[in-house]
Design an enzyme around this catalytic site. Structure first.
Site, PDB file in Angstrom:
ATOM      1  N   ASP A  10      -9.054  -8.413   0.659  1.00 31.18           N
ATOM      2  CA  ASP A  10      -9.174  -7.848   2.003  1.00 31.18           C
ATOM      3  C   ASP A  10      -8.824  -8.954   2.976  1.00 31.18           C
ATOM      4  OD1 ASP A  10      -9.855  -6.859   4.498  1.00 31.18           O
ATOM      5  OD2 ASP A  10     -11.231  -5.412   3.605  1.00 31.18           O
ATOM      6  N   ALA A  11      -7.656  -8.829   3.583  1.00 32.53           N
ATOM      7  CA  ALA A  11      -7.104  -9.903   4.411  1.00 32.53           C
ATOM      8  C   ALA A  11      -7.828 -10.050   5.743  1.00 32.53           C
ATOM      9  CB  ALA A  11      -5.610  -9.665   4.628  1.00 32.53           C
ATOM     10  N   SER A  49       2.571  -8.380   3.243  1.00 26.46           N
ATOM     11  CA  SER A  49       3.144  -7.041   3.460  1.00 26.46           C
ATOM     12  C   SER A  49       2.015  -6.066   3.716  1.00 26.46           C
ATOM     13  CB  SER A  49       3.961  -6.629   2.222  1.00 26.46           C
ATOM     14  OG  SER A  49       4.547  -5.360   2.447  1.00 26.46           O
ATOM     15  N   LEU A  50       1.248  -6.340   4.741  1.00 24.76           N
ATOM     16  CA  LEU A  50       0.088  -5.489   5.024  1.00 24.76           C
ATOM     17  C   LEU A  50      -0.159  -5.413   6.521  1.00 24.76           C
ATOM     18  CD1 LEU A  50      -2.696  -7.427   5.743  1.00 24.76           C
ATOM     19  CD2 LEU A  50      -2.128  -8.158   3.438  1.00 24.76           C
ATOM     20  N   LEU A  84       6.291  -9.026   7.160  1.00 21.26           N
ATOM     21  CA  LEU A  84       7.052  -7.841   7.584  1.00 21.26           C
ATOM     22  C   LEU A  84       6.653  -7.455   8.999  1.00 21.26           C
ATOM     23  CD1 LEU A  84       8.976  -6.432   5.536  1.00 21.26           C
ATOM     24  CD2 LEU A  84       7.157  -7.606   4.360  1.00 21.26           C
ATOM     25  N   TYR A 105       7.977  -5.250  12.838  1.00 22.28           N
ATOM     26  CA  TYR A 105       8.644  -4.027  13.292  1.00 22.28           C
ATOM     27  C   TYR A 105       9.028  -4.183  14.761  1.00 22.28           C
ATOM     28  CZ  TYR A 105       9.347   0.918  14.315  1.00 22.28           C
ATOM     29  OH  TYR A 105       9.881   2.105  14.732  1.00 22.28           O
ATOM     30  N   TYR A 135       3.145   3.941  18.632  1.00 20.26           N
ATOM     31  CA  TYR A 135       2.773   2.854  17.703  1.00 20.26           C
ATOM     32  C   TYR A 135       1.647   2.093  18.387  1.00 20.26           C
ATOM     33  CZ  TYR A 135       3.848  -0.838  14.216  1.00 20.26           C
ATOM     34  OH  TYR A 135       3.821  -1.751  13.193  1.00 20.26           O
ATOM     35  N   LYS A 170       2.275  -7.115  15.988  1.00 23.68           N
ATOM     36  CA  LYS A 170       3.623  -7.483  15.528  1.00 23.68           C
ATOM     37  C   LYS A 170       4.229  -8.564  16.439  1.00 23.68           C
ATOM     38  CE  LYS A 170       3.908  -4.945  11.821  1.00 23.68           C
ATOM     39  NZ  LYS A 170       3.531  -5.575  10.557  1.00 23.68           N
ATOM     40  N   SER A 184       6.549   4.870   4.131  1.00 23.87           N
ATOM     41  CA  SER A 184       5.524   4.354   3.212  1.00 23.87           C
ATOM     42  C   SER A 184       4.210   5.074   3.505  1.00 23.87           C
ATOM     43  CB  SER A 184       5.336   2.863   3.454  1.00 23.87           C
ATOM     44  OG  SER A 184       4.831   2.691   4.765  1.00 23.87           O
ATOM     45  N   ALA A 234       1.484   3.623   4.637  1.00 24.91           N
ATOM     46  CA  ALA A 234       0.960   3.128   5.918  1.00 24.91           C
ATOM     47  C   ALA A 234       1.702   3.768   7.089  1.00 24.91           C
ATOM     48  CB  ALA A 234       1.070   1.608   5.986  1.00 24.91           C
TER      49      ALA A 234
HETATM   50  N1  LIG Z   1       7.118   1.408   6.885  1.00 26.48           N
HETATM   51  C1  LIG Z   1       7.695   1.042   8.013  1.00 26.48           C
HETATM   52  O1  LIG Z   1       8.311   1.844   8.703  1.00 26.48           O
HETATM   53  C2  LIG Z   1       7.589  -0.412   8.441  1.00 26.48           C
HETATM   54  C3  LIG Z   1       8.557  -0.910   9.334  1.00 26.48           C
HETATM   55  C4  LIG Z   1       8.495  -2.268   9.697  1.00 26.48           C
HETATM   56  C5  LIG Z   1       7.485  -3.065   9.196  1.00 26.48           C
HETATM   57  N2  LIG Z   1       6.556  -2.539   8.328  1.00 26.48           N
HETATM   58  C6  LIG Z   1       5.511  -3.435   7.809  1.00 26.48           C
HETATM   59  O2  LIG Z   1       5.642  -3.571   6.419  1.00 26.48           O
HETATM   60  C7  LIG Z   1       4.386  -4.013   5.898  1.00 26.48           C
HETATM   61  C8  LIG Z   1       4.052  -3.192   4.676  1.00 26.48           C
HETATM   62  O3  LIG Z   1       3.818  -1.856   5.056  1.00 26.48           O
HETATM   63  P1  LIG Z   1       4.465  -0.578   4.359  1.00 26.48           P
HETATM   64  O4  LIG Z   1       5.013   0.277   5.453  1.00 26.48           O
HETATM   65  O5  LIG Z   1       5.332  -0.985   3.255  1.00 26.48           O
HETATM   66  O6  LIG Z   1       3.191   0.237   3.842  1.00 26.48           O
HETATM   67  P2  LIG Z   1       2.238   0.091   2.590  1.00 26.48           P
HETATM   68  O7  LIG Z   1       1.246   1.201   2.733  1.00 26.48           O
HETATM   69  O8  LIG Z   1       3.003   0.012   1.309  1.00 26.48           O
HETATM   70  O9  LIG Z   1       1.585  -1.352   2.791  1.00 26.48           O
HETATM   71  C9  LIG Z   1       0.490  -1.630   3.584  1.00 26.48           C
HETATM   72  C10 LIG Z   1      -0.558  -2.253   2.673  1.00 26.48           C
HETATM   73  O10 LIG Z   1      -1.546  -2.886   3.456  1.00 26.48           O
HETATM   74  C11 LIG Z   1      -2.732  -2.790   2.716  1.00 26.48           C
HETATM   75  N3  LIG Z   1      -3.862  -3.147   3.589  1.00 26.48           N
HETATM   76  C12 LIG Z   1      -4.353  -2.493   4.659  1.00 26.48           C
HETATM   77  N4  LIG Z   1      -5.409  -3.172   5.175  1.00 26.48           N
HETATM   78  C13 LIG Z   1      -5.571  -4.278   4.403  1.00 26.48           C
HETATM   79  C14 LIG Z   1      -6.496  -5.356   4.407  1.00 26.48           C
HETATM   80  N5  LIG Z   1      -7.472  -5.440   5.310  1.00 26.48           N
HETATM   81  N6  LIG Z   1      -6.367  -6.323   3.459  1.00 26.48           N
HETATM   82  C15 LIG Z   1      -5.408  -6.245   2.510  1.00 26.48           C
HETATM   83  N7  LIG Z   1      -4.486  -5.232   2.463  1.00 26.48           N
HETATM   84  C16 LIG Z   1      -4.590  -4.266   3.399  1.00 26.48           C
HETATM   85  C17 LIG Z   1      -2.729  -1.359   2.210  1.00 26.48           C
HETATM   86  O11 LIG Z   1      -3.621  -1.159   1.132  1.00 26.48           O
HETATM   87  C18 LIG Z   1      -1.268  -1.228   1.772  1.00 26.48           C
HETATM   88  O12 LIG Z   1      -1.128  -1.618   0.420  1.00 26.48           O
HETATM   89  C19 LIG Z   1       3.391  -3.886   7.036  1.00 26.48           C
HETATM   90  O13 LIG Z   1       3.224  -5.150   7.666  1.00 26.48           O
HETATM   91  C20 LIG Z   1       4.095  -2.934   7.987  1.00 26.48           C
HETATM   92  O14 LIG Z   1       3.658  -3.051   9.328  1.00 26.48           O
HETATM   93  C21 LIG Z   1       6.593  -1.229   7.940  1.00 26.48           C
END
Ligand SMILES: NC(=O)c1ccc[n+]([C@@H]2O[C@H](COP(=O)([O-])OP(=O)(O)OC[C@H]3O[C@@H](n4cnc5c(N)ncnc54)[C@H](O)[C@@H]3O)[C@@H](O)[C@H]2O)c1
Length: 305
Positions: free
Chosen positions: A79-80, A128-129, A178, A180, A190, A198, A230, A232
């Site tokens: 848990d980050a 990536s969270l 990662l 956005y 958002y 971000k 995804s 999230a």
């Molecule tokens: N999907 C998009 O459109 C998009 C676009 C640009 C950037 N991103 C970024 O990419 C990254 C990954 O997201 P994703 O879209 O692949 O979705 P994802 O659901 O695969 O990843 C998000 C992860 O964060 C984890 N998480 C949430 N709270 C947490 C915590 N307190 N401690 C540890 N883990 C935690 C979740 O369990 C999940 O596995 C994120 O930073 C997101 O903002 C996503």
């Protein structure tokens, strides 16, 4: 032939809990290049993720082009939001999804990596969270607690990862997160402080690249990815509309996918990119260069509709 070669390297990817997000796609790309992969998984999602793996539900996704299979060397609870276990409030530590997993803090993950692989076991770390409890609220209506929580989990956690895992990186180590477009320009909806998180993550990428470059000899970059459905992103509620809009308005009229992000990550995290640090690299079909929309935000009506 020019090749991304990560043989003998170990990656720790924080934020993998299914096969649908960027973290998983990055894990796969790094494994294709020969790296071994450890992941950090959010305790509330840990049980579901390990069941998906054990029951073979994502077996197809684990298949590598090379003919092998993506194997996770370790899956650590993470848990980050917490640097040390003592930072977690009692109600979290006693929660049924947390109480039996051991030390789920960032220090806990670092200690397990050390215990399992020695003092300098890492070459690559990926953040990536993200999470914002009030993501559906406009920034204007976001509570102080909601805003600080978004910043803590989605941005400060990257600083804590670099500080804690930096000393555990071998020569030519590299960090990646990662981000956005919403950190730079307004993406209505958002919310909850995620846009602020971000923006912080991107500014921190530059400062950390300097500080951690000098202190640990590592590189620190971020990928600014286009929208991708995804788990999230789907929670935000209008991801399909974002994909339709950016696809219609990008120089390359194709939506991005997680494989695009995985491939760019593999390059950025490889020795081929050894002179790239402090950069935000766009993987968005070029959307970020546009200054004027060329198509409407409304998705096209279905045929005959
Ligand atoms: N999907 C998009 O459109 C998009 C676009 C640009 C950037 N991103 C970024 O990419 C990254 C990954 O997201 P994703 O879209 O692949 O979705 P994802 O659901 O695969 O990843 C998000 C992860 O964060 C984890 N998480 C949430 N709270 C947490 C915590 N307190 N401690 C540890 N883990 C935690 C979740 O369990 C999940 O596995 C994120 O930073 C997101 O903002 C996503």
């Amino acid at each position: 032939m020019l090749k991304i070669d990560l043989a003998g390297k170990r990656a720790f990817i924080a934020g993998v809990a299914d096969d649908g997000g960027f973290g998983f796609a990055i894990a796969k790309a790094l494994a294709e290049a020969g790296a071994s992969i450890c992941v950090g998984t959010w305790p509330p999602a840990l049980g579901i993720f390990t069941k998906l793996l054990e029951r073979g539900k994502i077996a197809d996704s684990l298949q590598l082009a090379s003919g092998g299979r993506l194997e996770f060397e370790r899956i650590y609870p993470l848990d980050a939001a917490f640097d040390q276990l003592a930072d977690a409030p009692a109600e979290v530590r006693e929660n049924k999804r947390y109480r039996d997993v051991g030390d789920f803090s960032i220090h806990g993950a670092a200690a397990r990596l050390r215990q399992d692989f020695g003092d300098r076991p890492l070459d690559i770390v990926v953040h990536s969270l993200a999470n914002a409890p009030e993501v559906k609220q406009p920034l204007l209506d976001t509570s102080r607690g909601g805003y600080l929580s978004a910043l803590s989990v989605s941005a400060y956690s990257n600083i804590a990862l670099v500080r804690t895992l930096g000393p555990m990186m071998r020569a030519e180590g590299a960090f990646l997160s990662l981000t956005y477009m919403a950190g730079e320009r307004v993406i209505p909806g958002y919310g909850g402080g995620m846009s602020s998180a971000k923006a912080a993550l991107e500014a921190d990428t530059r400062t950390l690249a300097y500080e951690a470059g000098r202190r640990f000899g590592v590189r620190v970059n971020a990928i600014s990815a286009g929208p991708w459905a995804s788990r999230a992103a789907s929670a935000i509620g209008f991801i399909e509309q974002m994909i339709t809009y950016t696809t219609a308005n990008s120089p390359l009229p194709r939506s991005i996918d997680a494989v695009d992000v995985g491939a760019t990550a593999a390059f950025l995290l490889s020795p081929l990119a050894r002179a790239i640090t402090g950069s935000i690299v766009y993987v968005d079909s070029g959307y970020h260069i546009m200054g004027m929309a060329v198509a409407s935000a409304t998705p096209p009506a279905p045929a005959g509709g």
